[in-house]
Design a protein around this motif. Structure first.
Motif, PDB file in Angstrom:
ATOM      1  N   SER A  53       6.388   4.252  -5.538  1.00  8.76           N
ATOM      2  CA  SER A  53       5.771   5.129  -7.296  1.00  8.76           C
ATOM      3  C   SER A  53       6.412   4.090  -8.159  1.00  8.76           C
ATOM      4  CB  SER A  53       6.635   6.389  -6.903  1.00  8.76           C
ATOM      5  OG  SER A  53       8.145   6.054  -6.943  1.00  8.76           O
ATOM      6  N   ARG A  54       7.380   3.082  -7.771  1.00  9.01           N
ATOM      7  CA  ARG A  54       7.782   2.218  -8.775  1.00  9.01           C
ATOM      8  C   ARG A  54       6.711   1.400  -9.189  1.00  9.01           C
ATOM      9  NH1 ARG A  54      14.099   0.376  -7.307  1.00  9.01           N
ATOM     10  NH2 ARG A  54      14.758   2.315  -8.181  1.00  9.01           N
ATOM     11  N   GLU A  55       5.765   0.818  -7.832  1.00  8.03           N
ATOM     12  CA  GLU A  55       4.287   0.364  -8.554  1.00  8.03           C
ATOM     13  C   GLU A  55       3.770   0.983  -9.053  1.00  8.03           C
ATOM     14  OE1 GLU A  55       3.814  -0.776  -4.054  1.00  8.03           O
ATOM     15  OE2 GLU A  55       5.532  -2.863  -4.365  1.00  8.03           O
ATOM     16  N   ARG A  56       2.826   2.018  -8.339  1.00 12.23           N
ATOM     17  CA  ARG A  56       2.238   2.826  -9.486  1.00 12.23           C
ATOM     18  C   ARG A  56       2.289   2.677 -10.585  1.00 12.23           C
ATOM     19  NH1 ARG A  56       2.628   6.175  -4.530  1.00 12.23           N
ATOM     20  NH2 ARG A  56       4.227   7.617  -6.149  1.00 12.23           N
ATOM     21  N   ARG A  57       3.373   3.556 -11.181  1.00 10.80           N
ATOM     22  CA  ARG A  57       4.463   3.311 -12.815  1.00 10.80           C
ATOM     23  C   ARG A  57       3.972   1.717 -12.730  1.00 10.80           C
ATOM     24  NH1 ARG A  57       9.732   4.636 -11.911  1.00 10.80           N
ATOM     25  NH2 ARG A  57       9.114   6.258 -10.878  1.00 10.80           N
ATOM     26  N   ALA A  58       4.721   1.039 -12.799  1.00 11.23           N
ATOM     27  CA  ALA A  58       4.416  -0.786 -12.780  1.00 11.23           C
ATOM     28  C   ALA A  58       2.662  -0.698 -13.677  1.00 11.23           C
ATOM     29  CB  ALA A  58       5.228  -1.479 -12.331  1.00 11.23           C
ATOM     30  N   ARG A  59       2.195  -0.407 -13.144  1.00 13.33           N
ATOM     31  CA  ARG A  59       0.623  -0.040 -12.889  1.00 13.33           C
ATOM     32  C   ARG A  59       0.302   0.285 -14.157  1.00 13.33           C
ATOM     33  NH1 ARG A  59      -1.277   0.557  -7.976  1.00 13.33           N
ATOM     34  NH2 ARG A  59       0.549  -0.680  -6.092  1.00 13.33           N
TER      35      ARG A  59
END
Length: 68
Positions: A53-59
């Motif tokens: 979820s952190r990677e999706r949020r950062a993207r």
């Protein structure tokens, strides 16, 4: 009645062969998929089918920043 006494065991043997064939086939497929999973896990340091979820949020945040 003689034909039925002969046909019933033959059908039982055929049914057992079919069940054995499918059991062995599914077992081989399962072993191959587990081996592929194990290989992919060792290749990239861990099996991750989806991003966190952190990677999706950062993207999402990065795409919002580039649109502005």
């Amino acid at each position: 009645m003689d034909a039925m006494q002969f046909a019933l065991p033959v059908l039982g043997i055929v049914a057992a062969a079919v069940v054995t064939f499918y059991a062995v086939s599914f077992n081989e497929i399962r072993e191959k998929s587990l081996q592929d999973w194990d290989d992919s896990e060792s290749d990239n340091g861990g099996f991750r089918p989806t991003s966190s979820s952190r990677e999706r949020r950062a993207r999402r945040q990065a795409s919002k920043n580039t649109k502005k």
